[in-house]
Design a protein around this motif. Structure first.
Motif, PDB file in Angstrom:
ATOM      1  N   SER B  48       0.721  -1.079   0.092  1.00  0.00           N
ATOM      2  CA  SER B  48      -0.033   0.136  -0.114  1.00  0.00           C
ATOM      3  C   SER B  48       0.941   1.075  -0.037  1.00  0.00           C
ATOM      4  O   SER B  48       0.671   2.223  -0.615  1.00  0.00           O
ATOM      5  CB  SER B  48      -0.994  -0.104   1.235  1.00  0.00           C
ATOM      6  OG  SER B  48      -1.708  -1.183   1.312  1.00  0.00           O
ATOM      7  N   GLN B  90      -7.327   0.669   0.339  1.00  0.00           N
ATOM      8  CA  GLN B  90      -7.590  -0.642   1.144  1.00  0.00           C
ATOM      9  C   GLN B  90      -8.815  -0.523   1.939  1.00  0.00           C
ATOM     10  O   GLN B  90      -9.576  -1.281   2.449  1.00  0.00           O
ATOM     11  CB  GLN B  90      -6.392  -1.073   1.837  1.00  0.00           C
ATOM     12  CG  GLN B  90      -6.570  -2.130   2.460  1.00  0.00           C
ATOM     13  CD  GLN B  90      -5.005  -2.547   2.957  1.00  0.00           C
ATOM     14  OE1 GLN B  90      -3.920  -1.846   3.026  1.00  0.00           O
ATOM     15  NE2 GLN B  90      -4.692  -3.905   3.584  1.00  0.00           N
ATOM     16  N   ASP B 170      -6.411  -1.844  -4.221  1.00  0.00           N
ATOM     17  CA  ASP B 170      -5.853  -2.269  -3.183  1.00  0.00           C
ATOM     18  C   ASP B 170      -6.631  -3.359  -2.560  1.00  0.00           C
ATOM     19  O   ASP B 170      -7.843  -2.704  -1.569  1.00  0.00           O
ATOM     20  CB  ASP B 170      -5.359  -1.247  -2.180  1.00  0.00           C
ATOM     21  CG  ASP B 170      -4.270  -1.486  -1.171  1.00  0.00           C
ATOM     22  OD1 ASP B 170      -3.984  -2.727  -1.085  1.00  0.00           O
ATOM     23  OD2 ASP B 170      -3.543  -0.806  -0.786  1.00  0.00           O
ATOM     24  N   GLU B 171      -6.533  -4.513  -2.377  1.00  0.00           N
ATOM     25  CA  GLU B 171      -7.410  -5.663  -1.859  1.00  0.00           C
ATOM     26  C   GLU B 171      -8.918  -5.182  -2.143  1.00  0.00           C
ATOM     27  O   GLU B 171      -9.572  -4.968  -1.085  1.00  0.00           O
ATOM     28  CB  GLU B 171      -7.116  -5.509  -0.558  1.00  0.00           C
ATOM     29  CG  GLU B 171      -5.700  -6.262  -0.253  1.00  0.00           C
ATOM     30  CD  GLU B 171      -5.433  -6.566   1.154  1.00  0.00           C
ATOM     31  OE1 GLU B 171      -6.529  -7.363   1.792  1.00  0.00           O
ATOM     32  OE2 GLU B 171      -4.316  -6.297   1.741  1.00  0.00           O
ATOM     33  N   GLY B 404      -3.036  -2.604   6.647  1.00  0.00           N
ATOM     34  CA  GLY B 404      -4.244  -2.869   6.844  1.00  0.00           C
ATOM     35  C   GLY B 404      -4.522  -4.256   7.318  1.00  0.00           C
ATOM     36  O   GLY B 404      -5.249  -4.473   8.344  1.00  0.00           O
TER      37      GLY B 404
HETATM   38 MG   LIG Z   1      -1.969  -2.704   2.327  1.00  0.00          MG
END
Ligand SMILES: [Mg+2]
Ligand SMILES: Nc1ncnc2c1ncn2[C@@H]1O[C@H](COP(=O)(O)OP(=O)(O)OP(=O)(O)O)[C@@H](O)[C@H]1O
Lengths: 340, 514
Positions: B48, B90, B170-171, B404
């Motif tokens: 990230s 995220q 991001d995810e 995260g």
């Molecule tokens: Mg991350």
């Protein structure tokens, strides 16, 4: 900063927008250190212009004043830590002071009985504030604003608005006496400071009060008793406010209806400063420093011969700085939506 | 270097430090036009951070970054947006009190000639972008009324407003349920055809193998490798990520199943929905699956007292108990690991230590009525940091500065410390890396072995199948099926998740939903 200079193309139209995050954090530190730097500079300037600022006598003045406002500031800081705000502190202090003075000077009660009654009334009003917030789900700002005006009525009711000249000499000793050359209010402040510090930093109550202010929902889901603790903050604040009021009355040797009025602004400034000085941590120590800063600022201005307009101006400016710093430190918390 | 102009993102020797952490170390990273480029690595590896540097939310300490050949030095967030870059973060960054349309168009609201917001065209604009990813959300609805999965779809739609040519995700699927994931993947397929470049961060390896062309692995802020995905077997990829091999077996062993621990009768979590009935035995791991709006989290929250329930009785160890608040639930030995870490699990500006000990502070870390024993706290927290491999510089780091997945681990650790007897895990492995997932599975099995009853809510069917003893499938607020995991498979579960009635029959007439 130590970036190598590159010769690649950069579209000029798009240039020059600072990276938001980095600058925001920078601002926070700037404000935190800024508080110390500005006060450092201020002390230097005042000392140059008025050497008396550094005298022992003046230090005593500053510390006695600090002691008097410290109690209300601690109380306000604890309420703020849990995410609330108490606007009635000044009038709680006033009500306690007037009640105490009235009981002992006009009614002839024993000093200690009168003081206990004064302190108790603060606790009761705090309880009322707390119940409005936790049981009736009122916004603390609105609830305590209501209390504030109710208390004005109470203040006039006690004596019909007439000032009370204090009869017992022993009472004055609380505000003006010394023990081992150190003023009595400073002893009281020291004791309350230590207790408040231990309460906030070393007990689960204080810990959870601070956690509530950080994220109330996470606390609720972790089984923290939010209602009880929020109520507790208002009761403590009520108690502590009365200390400021009663001591001030003792120091002035007179109780008048508007005695407590200054405490709202002063307590709020000291507590706000206290919350930012250590970035939301260790708020009791921070608040003590905040109170010292505030008092010395006003003291310096008095020595410089500034009129009341400047006093208000300085206090207002300091309050804005503290609120701004608070805002920046909150923005950097992850609980708030950060960017657009 | 034939295709210079085909390289859309390039970083050269980028380094970045935070107090106490070197997040990125001399990192070279390249993304070519039109590819879906996966970025993998453990929690806290720096994924990230690298992306935030590329979109100029952070500034690197050293190194250069080029987007479409432009050096981004001196550019701000808007600047790189104009170069065609857009990011989905995220963490969700929507504003709950605003409508879906307002969120999607935030900062780009269409106005009429007097400068007033033109609600009608705003609605149309929002619908247009939202239809790229889903057709099931009303743009007039308030974001706070949406499920987490739906909110994630809105966030994806919002990132499309700038018409990006490079999309950083991001995810994105950590919060999506099965059905939304499918519509999300078809969106990615379409995007690929339109020559959109995608950087894709995920801890779900199947997804990476499904949609990505190349993969870059980060570990401890360093690049380990960039490789074509189909030339890198999954076990290799995991080894690169973790720096060690893991036995990819959920450590499930037969834990003896005991008496009924929790019994839920006639529970109506909300106004809508039907009554919920089930039993949970000690030593049992009971999975709950279902798609958006199926009501899994509602059931969990109602049992735990987090939301008021309409009616229903809950018994713990055979005794009926009254649970109206989370406090009551905790007193009865329940724990709920909530769905959304940032809003429901963490106090962001407080330390790892204070967050982890929050739920058990009075019970385990105080002497007398309330005196905190800090050394005891530190000891327990340090143990958790080791067993869960939590990537933090120390016990005093504020959780808002953790990555995260690391934050998620802190939430899990908090409840593992609570010594409860009934645990409700609501998507506990969301955002957690491959290694970390297995650590958590192991801990859950340990809890079961010690006699706890466990409810495990998840959108990852494979995870449920390999960890749980029994699965309940929810659809539309109802439990429509209970299955033993040994006697079922992914297809059957998926069939019921989609609302199917009778798998055996339908399977005979070849597959087809409903
Ligand atoms: Mg991350
Ligand atoms: N704002 C910050 N302040 C301090 N440290 C930070 C900050 N942001 C990230 N870090 C640290 O930098 C490292 C890399 O974090 P990053 O968020 O990039 O990890 P990640 O690879 O995205 O992990 P995850 O898979 O958990 O999302 C971590 O150790 C993290 O604690």
């Amino acid at each position: 900063m130590n970036k190598s200079n590159s010769n690649a193309v950069s579209t000029p139209a798009l240039a020059n927008e600072p990276a938001e995050k980095a600058s925001r954090k920078g601002n926070l530190h700037l404000i935190q250190y800024g508080i110390f730097i500005i006060f450092g500079l201020y002390y230097v300037i005042v000392t140059i212009l008025r050497p008396g600022f550094l005298s022992l006598g003046n230090f005593y003045d500053i510390f006695i004043e600090t002691s008097i406002i410290s109690f209300v500031s601690f109380g306000e800081a604890i309420v703020i830590a849990a995410g609330g705000l108490d606007l009635s502190v000044g009038n709680m202090a006033g009500a306690a002071a007037m009640l105490t003075c009235h009981l002992m000077s006009n009614m002839g009660y024993d000093i200690w009985v009168s003081i206990v009654a004064g302190v108790a009334i603060g606790g009761l009003i705090g309880l009322g504030n707390g119940l409005m917030v936790t049981r009736l789900h009122m916004n603390s700002l609105i609830a305590t604003l209501g209390t504030m005006f109710v208390l004005v009525g109470f203040l006039y009711g006690i004596t019909g608005g007439v000032s009370v000249h204090i009869v017992p000499e022993n009472f004055e000793y609380l505000g003006n006496g010394t023990f081992l050359n150190i003023p009595i209010p400073m002893y009281i402040m020291a004791v309350v400071f230590v207790l408040a510090y231990l309460f906030m930093e070393k007990t689960s109550y204080g810990r959870n009060i601070t956690m509530i202010g950080g994220n109330i929902e996470a606390c609720r889901l972790s089984g923290v008793n939010i209602k009880k603790l929020t109520l507790m903050t208002f009761v403590i604040c009520g108690f502590l406010s009365t200390f400021s009021g009663i001591l001030l009355a003792a120091r002035q040797a007179v109780g008048n209806v508007d005695l407590g009025e200054r405490f709202l602004l002063e307590g709020f400034i000291a507590a706000m400063l206290g919350t930012v000085i250590f970035n939301g941590k260790n708020i009791i120590t921070g608040t003590l420093l905040g109170a010292i800063f505030l008092v010395s600022l006003l003291n310096g201005l008095t020595l410089l011969g500034a009129g009341p307009q400047w006093m208000y101006f300085a206090q207002g400016a300091l309050l804005l700085v503290a609120i701004m710093a608070n805002y920046y430190s909150k923005r950097s918390m992850l609980k708030l939506p950060g960017k657009k | 270097m034939g295709g210079q102009e085909n390289i859309v993102i390039r970083t050269e020797q980028v380094s970045k430090s935070f107090p106490g952490v070197r997040a990125l170390k001399e990192l070279d990273f390249e993304v070519t036009r039109g590819e879906v480029h996966a970025l993998c690595g453990e929690n806290g590896a720096g994924k990230s951070t690298l992306m935030k540097i590329i979109v100029r939310e952070y500034v690197e300490d050293e190194g250069n970054i080029f987007i479409e050949g432009h050096n981004v030095e001196g550019l701000g967030i808007r600047g790189v947006q104009e170069l065609g870059l857009s990011i989905i973060h995220q963490e969700l960054n929507l504003i709950p009190m605003l409508t879906v349309a307002q969120n999607i168009c935030l900062g780009r609201e269409p106005v009429n000639w007097i400068g007033k917001i033109d609600w009608k065209s705003m609605r149309k604009m929002a619908e247009e972008f939202l239809s790229e990813v889903t057709s099931e959300i009303d743009v007039e609805n308030f974001v706070e009324n949406l499920s987490i999965s739906e909110q994630q779809l809105v966030a994806i739609a919002r990132s499309l407003v700038t018409s990006p040519r490079i999309l950083i995700l991001d995810e994105p699927t950590a919060r999506l349920d099965q059905k939304s994931s499918d519509s999300f993947f078809s969106f990615i397929e379409r995007a690929k055809q339109k020559d959109l470049t995608v950087v894709y961060i995920s801890h779900r390896l199947e997804e990476i193998y499904r949609i990505c062309d190349r993969v870059t692995v980060l570990r401890d802020g360093k690049k380990i490798i960039t490789e074509q995905i189909n030339e890198l077997p999954q076990t290799e990829l995991v080894k690169y990520m973790l720096g060690r091999e893991i036995t990819q077996q959920v450590p499930k062993e037969s834990v003896p199943i005991g008496e009924v621990k929790l019994s839920v009768k006639d529970l109506f979590p909300k106004e809508k929905g039907a009554n919920i009935n089930f039993d949970l035995k000690s030593g049992e791991i009971l999975g709950i699956v279902g798609s958006i709006g199926a009501g899994k989290s509602e059931v969990a929250r109602a049992i735990f007292g987090a939301d008021p329930k309409k009616k229903g009785t809950i018994s713990v160890a055979g005794k009926e108990v009254k649970i109206n608040t989370p406090q009551d639930a905790i007193r009865e030995g329940l724990a709920l690991i909530p769905e959304e870490r940032r809003d429901q699990g963490l106090v962001g500006n407080e330390s790892v230590r204070k967050n982890m000990t929050m739920a058990a502070l009075k019970k385990k870390f105080c002497v007398g009525p309330s005196w905190i024993q800090k050394d005891k706290e530190i000891e327990a927290v340090e143990t958790s940091i080791r067993t869960l491999r939590i990537a933090t510089p120390g016990t005093e780091q504020e959780v808002q500065f953790l990555s995260g997945g690391t934050q998620q681990k802190v939430v899990v650790a908090k409840w593992l410390m609570s010594d409860s007897s009934i645990y409700i895990f609501d998507e506990p492995t969301k955002g957690i890396d491959v290694g970390g997932k297995y650590d958590i599975y192991k801990l859950i099995v340990d809890l079961a072995r010690q006699g706890a009853g466990i409810i495990f809510i998840s959108n990852e069917l494979m995870e449920v199948l390999s960890l749980c003893d029994r699965v309940l499938v929810m659809f539309n607020g109802q439990i429509i099926k209970g299955l033993e995991t040994v006697a079922t498979n992914r297809e059957e579960l998926l069939f019921y998740v989609m609302g199917g009635r009778d798998y055996a029959e339908t399977a005979n007439n070849s597959k087809g939903y409903h």
